[in-house]
Structure formats: structure tokens, C-alpha cells
Enzyme design. Sequence first.
Site, PDB file in Angstrom:
ATOM      1  N   ASP A  51      31.907  31.333  40.552  1.00 30.89           N
ATOM      2  CA  ASP A  51      32.526  31.771  41.812  1.00 30.89           C
ATOM      3  C   ASP A  51      31.725  31.280  43.006  1.00 30.89           C
ATOM      4  OD1 ASP A  51      34.697  34.193  41.331  1.00 30.89           O
ATOM      5  OD2 ASP A  51      33.193  34.158  39.749  1.00 30.89           O
ATOM      6  N   THR A  86      38.360  35.944  37.135  1.00 27.58           N
ATOM      7  CA  THR A  86      36.927  35.965  36.817  1.00 27.58           C
ATOM      8  C   THR A  86      36.631  36.794  35.572  1.00 27.58           C
ATOM      9  OG1 THR A  86      36.286  35.639  39.132  1.00 27.58           O
ATOM     10  CG2 THR A  86      34.641  36.608  37.666  1.00 27.58           C
TER      11      THR A  86
END
Length: 272
Positions: A51, A86
Site C-alpha cells: 500500500d 488489502t
Amino acid sequence: MASGPAVLMRLVASACSIAQKAGTIVRRVIAEGDLGIVQKTCATDLQTKADRLVQMSICSSLVRKFPKLTIIGEELVVWVDPLDGTKEYTEGLLDNVTVLIGIAYEGKAIAGIINQPYYNYQAGPNAELGRTIWGVLGLGAFGFQLQEAPAGKHIVTTTRSHGSKLVSDCVSAMEPDAVLRVGGAGNKIIQLIEGKASAYVFASPGCKKWDTCAPEVILHAVGGKLTDIHGNALRYSKDVKHMNSAGVLAVLRNYDYYASRVPESVKKALVP
């Protein structure tokens, strides 16, 4: 920054190239074996090293090429999700993971890029990984083969990790023949355009503008529709609130069927 078709296409071309680079970063982090996971607000709201690296790469690349662009400026706004899905990324559900870059003009989503870093990952160790899907309103969407869900079937795709009674009630009201629970807003829109699902139903304030901007464009470019649960269009101006507080309803075809079945109790609970 002056706006117009030429600038937009330069921005889309750059974003496609950047998204492919981002996919490479996502795969590299997995290969290195250290995801660098941190918990943000709750057990299901995670952030990884991927990320952080992808966000940095996308923002720095776009700012370098378009120094007057506001990323989240005046007319064009770019919404970035460096790693959509995620939680699934940390659990090895790699086909759920996407990188999203959405471009809005005067509050309307007009161009979008979805990179799937692990597309084709189940084809074997020598398979070529990754693909980039992109689209521009009025031009079309590219990088995939459009397919329809089976005729007469109501296949609903919804959240895997952010379930609630509201979500369950709304999904049940669609009278689905099947329910797919997967991660990532980008992944769910891909299910719609590739015929695996007929509706994406998420009666929850759990997703944000960077989750929906790019996928919305891809869907709209091929004749689909994405709104909140009330049927309102989503807005993407730089000052809009980030949360999609009234949920998401998205379909490739037959939008009215699904919109008409959203329970009033769900509408009352989710305030635009």
C-alpha cells in the site's frame, strides 16, 4: 492545469503505465516475504508495505508529470487506491487485489484504470502475470472481454469482510440465485463486466471514493450503472466527503430490477 481531451488522454496514458508499475511493486512485496502489515482502524482495516510503496509511486509519478494536478486541481481530480483488497492480499487471495486510479472532472468520474497484479496467477509458474483494464467515458473500456451474466439469473457479489445485517438484508431482498462474497470493489466490478455476477450490492458506508471512481468509469463505459443504494450518482469533486455513506449498487444490465428491491429499512439506515 488546462483541461481538455488531449490532457485527459495524456493523463490516462500515464496512469496506465504507472498502474502497471504499481502491479510490479505489489508482486515484489509478496515475493520478498515481508508484507509489513499495520492495522489502521480495526482488525479488517489493514495496510501493507505494498500500500505504502504503491501510493508513493503513483503520487510522485503523477505529480512529476502533471505538477498542477490535485491528487485525492481544480477541475481534474485523481482518486487513488494503491491496494484495493488489502485484507485479501494478506491472506493470499491474490485474484481479489487491484490497483485503482480514477480521474474525475467537475465531480464526475470520466476515466479509470484497474490493474490486476495477479491476473492469471493460477495458470502455473510460467504464466504471464497481471493486466490493466482502462476506460474513458464516450470512448469505451479496454483490456478485457465483455461478457454477460447468465440470462435470467440473479448473481449478487458483495463484501467478504465487511458484512452486517444491513448488507445481508439488502442482498436477500434481491432474491439471488447465488451470492459471491469476495474482496475489493475493483474486483467486484470486474466480476460484473466478465459475466460472473449480475449485481454488486453493498448496503454499508464501508467503501470510499477511491474504491469506486475508477471501477465506475469502466462499468459506465460499457453501458452499466453504479449509484448509491438510493439511486443517486456518486460525486468525486475534491471537497466531497470520502466515504460512500449510502452504500453502492452496481449492475451491468437490468439496473431497475435491483434498485426496486432495496428495502426501505436499508434506505432509511443509509443516509446520503
